[in-house]
Design a protein around this motif. Structure first.
Motif, PDB file in Angstrom:
ATOM      1  N   SER A   1     101.874 -38.153  21.277  1.00 38.75           N
ATOM      2  CA  SER A   1     103.118 -37.500  20.895  1.00 38.75           C
ATOM      3  C   SER A   1     104.041 -38.481  20.197  1.00 38.75           C
ATOM      4  O   SER A   1     104.106 -39.650  20.539  1.00 38.75           O
ATOM      5  CB  SER A   1     103.819 -36.945  22.139  1.00 38.75           C
ATOM      6  N   GLY A   2     104.730 -37.980  19.192  1.00 36.45           N
ATOM      7  CA  GLY A   2     105.670 -38.807  18.461  1.00 36.45           C
ATOM      8  C   GLY A   2     105.037 -39.674  17.388  1.00 36.45           C
ATOM      9  O   GLY A   2     105.737 -40.368  16.663  1.00 36.45           O
ATOM     10  N   ASP A   3     103.704 -39.639  17.262  1.00 39.14           N
ATOM     11  CA  ASP A   3     103.028 -40.485  16.290  1.00 39.14           C
ATOM     12  C   ASP A   3     102.402 -39.615  15.204  1.00 39.14           C
ATOM     13  O   ASP A   3     101.520 -38.805  15.485  1.00 39.14           O
ATOM     14  CB  ASP A   3     101.942 -41.320  16.980  1.00 39.14           C
ATOM     15  N   LEU A   4     102.861 -39.792  13.975  1.00 40.63           N
ATOM     16  CA  LEU A   4     102.370 -38.978  12.865  1.00 40.63           C
ATOM     17  C   LEU A   4     101.268 -39.668  12.070  1.00 40.63           C
ATOM     18  O   LEU A   4     100.714 -39.081  11.147  1.00 40.63           O
ATOM     19  CB  LEU A   4     103.545 -38.626  11.933  1.00 40.63           C
ATOM     20  N   GLY A   5     100.968 -40.899  12.440  1.00 37.13           N
ATOM     21  CA  GLY A   5      99.864 -41.597  11.797  1.00 37.13           C
ATOM     22  C   GLY A   5      99.959 -41.577  10.287  1.00 37.13           C
ATOM     23  O   GLY A   5     100.970 -41.890   9.687  1.00 37.13           O
TER      24      GLY A   5
ATOM     25  N   GLU B   1     103.609 -29.964  11.523  1.00 38.39           N
ATOM     26  CA  GLU B   1     103.106 -31.250  12.017  1.00 38.39           C
ATOM     27  C   GLU B   1     104.098 -31.879  12.993  1.00 38.39           C
ATOM     28  O   GLU B   1     103.698 -32.520  13.967  1.00 38.39           O
ATOM     29  CB  GLU B   1     102.841 -32.203  10.841  1.00 38.39           C
ATOM     30  N   GLY B   2     105.397 -31.688  12.725  1.00 37.88           N
ATOM     31  CA  GLY B   2     106.408 -32.197  13.650  1.00 37.88           C
ATOM     32  C   GLY B   2     106.308 -31.538  15.016  1.00 37.88           C
ATOM     33  O   GLY B   2     106.379 -32.211  16.053  1.00 37.88           O
ATOM     34  N   PHE B   3     106.138 -30.210  15.020  1.00 38.06           N
ATOM     35  CA  PHE B   3     105.968 -29.485  16.286  1.00 38.06           C
ATOM     36  C   PHE B   3     104.728 -29.997  17.027  1.00 38.06           C
ATOM     37  O   PHE B   3     104.761 -30.233  18.242  1.00 38.06           O
ATOM     38  CB  PHE B   3     105.830 -27.981  16.043  1.00 38.06           C
ATOM     39  N   LYS B   4     103.620 -30.154  16.297  1.00 34.21           N
ATOM     40  CA  LYS B   4     102.356 -30.528  16.927  1.00 34.21           C
ATOM     41  C   LYS B   4     102.436 -31.894  17.605  1.00 34.21           C
ATOM     42  O   LYS B   4     101.805 -32.112  18.646  1.00 34.21           O
ATOM     43  CB  LYS B   4     101.234 -30.525  15.885  1.00 34.21           C
ATOM     44  N   THR B   5     103.212 -32.812  17.033  1.00 34.83           N
ATOM     45  CA  THR B   5     103.277 -34.153  17.636  1.00 34.83           C
ATOM     46  C   THR B   5     103.937 -34.135  19.006  1.00 34.83           C
ATOM     47  O   THR B   5     103.729 -35.059  19.803  1.00 34.83           O
ATOM     48  CB  THR B   5     104.048 -35.135  16.730  1.00 34.83           C
ATOM     49  N   MET B   6     104.731 -33.122  19.283  1.00 29.70           N
ATOM     50  CA  MET B   6     105.453 -33.084  20.555  1.00 29.70           C
ATOM     51  C   MET B   6     104.728 -32.286  21.641  1.00 29.70           C
ATOM     52  O   MET B   6     105.165 -32.293  22.795  1.00 29.70           O
ATOM     53  CB  MET B   6     106.847 -32.482  20.341  1.00 29.70           C
ATOM     54  N   ILE B   7     103.642 -31.621  21.300  1.00 31.96           N
ATOM     55  CA  ILE B   7     102.934 -30.813  22.295  1.00 31.96           C
ATOM     56  C   ILE B   7     102.443 -31.649  23.478  1.00 31.96           C
ATOM     57  O   ILE B   7     102.617 -31.245  24.643  1.00 31.96           O
ATOM     58  CB  ILE B   7     101.760 -30.044  21.638  1.00 31.96           C
TER      59      ILE B   7
ATOM     60  N   SER C   1     113.076 -27.417  23.377  1.00 34.68           N
ATOM     61  CA  SER C   1     113.425 -27.155  21.975  1.00 34.68           C
ATOM     62  C   SER C   1     113.862 -28.436  21.274  1.00 34.68           C
ATOM     63  O   SER C   1     113.511 -28.675  20.112  1.00 34.68           O
ATOM     64  CB  SER C   1     114.534 -26.102  21.894  1.00 34.68           C
ATOM     65  N   PHE C   2     114.630 -29.260  21.994  1.00 37.31           N
ATOM     66  CA  PHE C   2     115.071 -30.519  21.392  1.00 37.31           C
ATOM     67  C   PHE C   2     113.884 -31.417  21.066  1.00 37.31           C
ATOM     68  O   PHE C   2     113.853 -32.066  20.010  1.00 37.31           O
ATOM     69  CB  PHE C   2     116.040 -31.255  22.315  1.00 37.31           C
ATOM     70  N   LEU C   3     112.894 -31.461  21.961  1.00 33.15           N
ATOM     71  CA  LEU C   3     111.707 -32.262  21.683  1.00 33.15           C
ATOM     72  C   LEU C   3     111.002 -31.772  20.421  1.00 33.15           C
ATOM     73  O   LEU C   3     110.538 -32.572  19.606  1.00 33.15           O
ATOM     74  CB  LEU C   3     110.747 -32.210  22.875  1.00 33.15           C
ATOM     75  N   LEU C   4     110.926 -30.454  20.259  1.00 37.77           N
ATOM     76  CA  LEU C   4     110.304 -29.902  19.058  1.00 37.77           C
ATOM     77  C   LEU C   4     111.095 -30.294  17.811  1.00 37.77           C
ATOM     78  O   LEU C   4     110.519 -30.682  16.786  1.00 37.77           O
ATOM     79  CB  LEU C   4     110.195 -28.378  19.169  1.00 37.77           C
ATOM     80  N   PHE C   5     112.429 -30.199  17.895  1.00 34.70           N
ATOM     81  CA  PHE C   5     113.259 -30.592  16.751  1.00 34.70           C
ATOM     82  C   PHE C   5     113.137 -32.093  16.487  1.00 34.70           C
ATOM     83  O   PHE C   5     113.192 -32.535  15.332  1.00 34.70           O
ATOM     84  CB  PHE C   5     114.719 -30.208  16.990  1.00 34.70           C
ATOM     85  N   LEU C   6     112.992 -32.883  17.551  1.00 26.74           N
ATOM     86  CA  LEU C   6     112.812 -34.314  17.358  1.00 26.74           C
ATOM     87  C   LEU C   6     111.516 -34.592  16.613  1.00 26.74           C
ATOM     88  O   LEU C   6     111.453 -35.466  15.738  1.00 26.74           O
ATOM     89  CB  LEU C   6     112.810 -35.048  18.701  1.00 26.74           C
ATOM     90  N   GLY C   7     110.463 -33.850  16.954  1.00 30.33           N
ATOM     91  CA  GLY C   7     109.206 -33.985  16.226  1.00 30.33           C
ATOM     92  C   GLY C   7     109.372 -33.650  14.758  1.00 30.33           C
ATOM     93  O   GLY C   7     108.839 -34.347  13.880  1.00 30.33           O
ATOM     94  N   VAL C   8     110.120 -32.589  14.479  1.00 29.83           N
ATOM     95  CA  VAL C   8     110.381 -32.197  13.089  1.00 29.83           C
ATOM     96  C   VAL C   8     111.192 -33.279  12.378  1.00 29.83           C
ATOM     97  O   VAL C   8     110.899 -33.642  11.224  1.00 29.83           O
ATOM     98  CB  VAL C   8     111.113 -30.842  13.035  1.00 29.83           C
ATOM     99  N   LEU C   9     112.221 -33.800  13.067  1.00 32.98           N
ATOM    100  CA  LEU C   9     113.034 -34.861  12.479  1.00 32.98           C
ATOM    101  C   LEU C   9     112.178 -36.075  12.148  1.00 32.98           C
ATOM    102  O   LEU C   9     112.281 -36.662  11.054  1.00 32.98           O
ATOM    103  CB  LEU C   9     114.157 -35.253  13.442  1.00 32.98           C
ATOM    104  N   THR C  10     111.294 -36.464  13.069  1.00 36.08           N
ATOM    105  CA  THR C  10     110.398 -37.595  12.833  1.00 36.08           C
ATOM    106  C   THR C  10     109.522 -37.343  11.620  1.00 36.08           C
ATOM    107  O   THR C  10     109.293 -38.244  10.796  1.00 36.08           O
ATOM    108  CB  THR C  10     109.518 -37.838  14.074  1.00 36.08           C
TER     109      THR C  10
END
Length: 520
Positions: free
Chosen positions: A247-251, A338-344, A74-83
């Motif tokens: 992961s972690g890259d939103l381009g 999009e934040g969720f998707k980056t962490m998949i 869950s934290f990874l998903l929230f981190l993606g959202v934060l990013t």
């Protein structure tokens, strides 16, 4: 197969496939299948059931949800959202512009990243993910490859937390030491005192930290890292263009808001840091008692719960800033998705890493490696170096520093109590150092995965580019442990480690410069 040489096969197969194919999901998946077959005498149906069991027990075991794993995911998903919010708000761009006016060189950006890694020493998970969020806008602008950013993050997280008494790692180790000293009747040494005395004995951690600053200041790019850095500088490609988004890259998903300010990035990160640390102390005190010390609190803290509390607080802060900005602004639902998707990709790798860890644990790979030391009749002076190597192999195979600590520290203590008490602390420090070394080289280590995620780097690119630096630091540390085993002198051994490190760097750097001159 359990507890024998055959228990090494899944780890060996997985590591060879990772290096040959660079396809981490297939490589770890193959290791899981091979391990399941070994556990079930090659009965295919039983092996399939074994794979299913290790999968669902990640989420549900012993009649209850595995909340620790679920919270980390869950934290990874929230981190993606934060990013995503940091990108969409224009905060990341504004911070990059602001830092470019102050950090005007690649060297400055690299040193800044290393310093931030040293400052955030509370927990390796938190370090791996937070440093990436802070440093990435600056390193991207200075055309520093994501692989190098991942190296800085990984090599300034575990090496720092393993020698910091006030950290989740330090508290965990001090807790183990207390049990070991009680079990072996050691009364003339307190656990916190022993931990502090072991700081200069952790030659690998110290060599790794020193090497980070050498790489940053002298641009000491060796092995595959040279390719990544050359591509970043010449073509501006921070990632290998042959690969897909990581992961972690939103381009270029979001067009940064034109009114983005530096505080749109800084304040959510500060909230993440403060709330996480307060939560770590609070959850630790709740598990002990109101009069517990900071060390006791960190020894009993719930890191994953603290991370999710900090992550939620940071995301809520970003949501508030989002609504305060003028239109047009990105759709909030789109930002979340999009934040969720980056962490998949990171979550997929992490789940498979947990699965192979369960398989390797069931095969008793760690017990087999530990037995190689426990059953030996080697000179006491050689044991610190040997324990360093065995702990490194164990962490490499299992992907777990803490698991290696739990297995190897009691064995090291028992051996040294019965052979040479003067080498007790060097032997324990060798285990800590070896575990961090193996963790740095292991593609299934959670901190390896999270460091790549925090940097927005390809997971296997990070493993491959970091390995030469880890091997250099390990080679020099190994000599340090040989010296302390023979001389019992901490400062002589540390000096030998650092002098040897400087010598290797100087020789390698000279050879690289010669090659550059020939090429030109």
């Amino acid at each position: 197969m359990e507890g024998t040489f055959w228990s090494l096969i899944p780890a060996i197969v997985m590591l060879i496939l990772v290096l040959l194919t660079r396809k981490v999901l297939i490589s770890i998946g193959t290791g899981i299948v091979v391990g399941a077959l070994l556990l079930n005498d090659f009965h295919i149906w039983e092996a399939i059931k074994e794979v299913w069991t290790v999968f669902y027990t990640i989420f549900y075991a012993d009649g209850a949800l595995e909340t620790g794993n679920l919270l980390l995911i869950s934290f990874l998903l929230f981190l993606g959202v934060l990013t995503a919010f940091l990108q969409a708000s224009g905060g990341a761009k504004a911070f990059g512009d602001w830092m470019l006016r102050r950090v005007k060189t690649r060297t400055g950006a690299e040193i800044m990243t290393a310093v931030i890694g040293l400052i955030i020493f509370i927990d390796d998970y938190f370090n791996s993910l937070a440093v990436g969020q802070i440093a990435r806008p600056v390193t991207d602008r200075q055309k520093i490859s994501r692989a190098k950013l991942a190296y800085y993050i990984d090599s300034s997280s575990a090496p720092v937390t393993v020698i910091a008494p006030i950290s989740s790692w330090g508290a965990y180790i001090i807790g183990i030491l207390g049990g070991l000293f009680a079990a072996n009747g050691i009364t003339n040494l307190q656990p916190i005192e022993a931990f502090i005395q072991m700081i200069p004995l952790n030659f690998y951690a110290i060599a790794s930290i020193v090497l980070v600053f050498i790489v940053a200041y002298f641009h000491f790019d060796i092995g595959p890292m040279r390719t990544h850095e050359r591509r970043a500088m010449e073509k501006g490609e921070l990632l290998d263009p042959k690969r897909n988004q990581v992961s972690g890259d939103l381009g270029d998903i979001f067009n940064p808001h034109k009114d983005g300010k530096v505080f749109h990035l800084i304040i959510p990160i500060v909230v993440l840091f403060i709330v996480t640390v307060i939560s770590m102390i609070g959850t630790g005190i709740m598990e002990t008692e109101e009069s517990a010390s900071i060390i006791d609190a960190f020894a009993n803290t719930d890191v994953n719960l603290s991370l999710i509390i900090g992550g939620i607080a940071a995301v809520l802060t970003s949501v508030i800033f989002h609504f305060m900005q003028r239109k047009p602004r990105s759709d909030m639902g789109h930002i979340f998705m999009e934040g969720f998707k980056t962490m998949i990709p990171a979550i997929n790798i992490l789940i498979l890493a947990w699965m192979i860890g369960s398989i390797i644990s069931a095969l008793e790979t760690g017990s087999y490696l530990a037995g190689l030391v426990n059953n030996s009749s080697i000179s006491a002076g050689l044991l610190p170096a040997i324990l360093f190597l065995i702990a490194g192999l164990m962490a490499l195979a299992t992907g777990s520093s803490w698991g290696t600590f739990g297995i190897m520290l009691p064995i090291a203590a028992e051996i040294m109590v019965n052979t040479d008490m003067a080498l007790l602390l060097p032997a324990l420090a060798a285990v800590l150092a070896g575990a961090v070394f193996g963790d740095h080289c292991s593609p299934i280590s959670d901190t390896t995965v999270l460091s790549a995620t925090g940097a927005g780097a390809h997971h296997i690119d990070h493993v491959i580019t970091q390995m030469p630096y880890a091997l250099i630091a390990a080679f020099t540390a190994l000599f340090g442990f040989f010296v302390i085993g023979l001389t019992h002198s901490t400062w002589l051994a540390l000096a030998v480690t650092l002098v040897l490190l400087a010598g290797i760097v100087w020789i390698t750097h000279s050879l690289i410069n010669k090659d550059k001159k020939k090429a030109s």
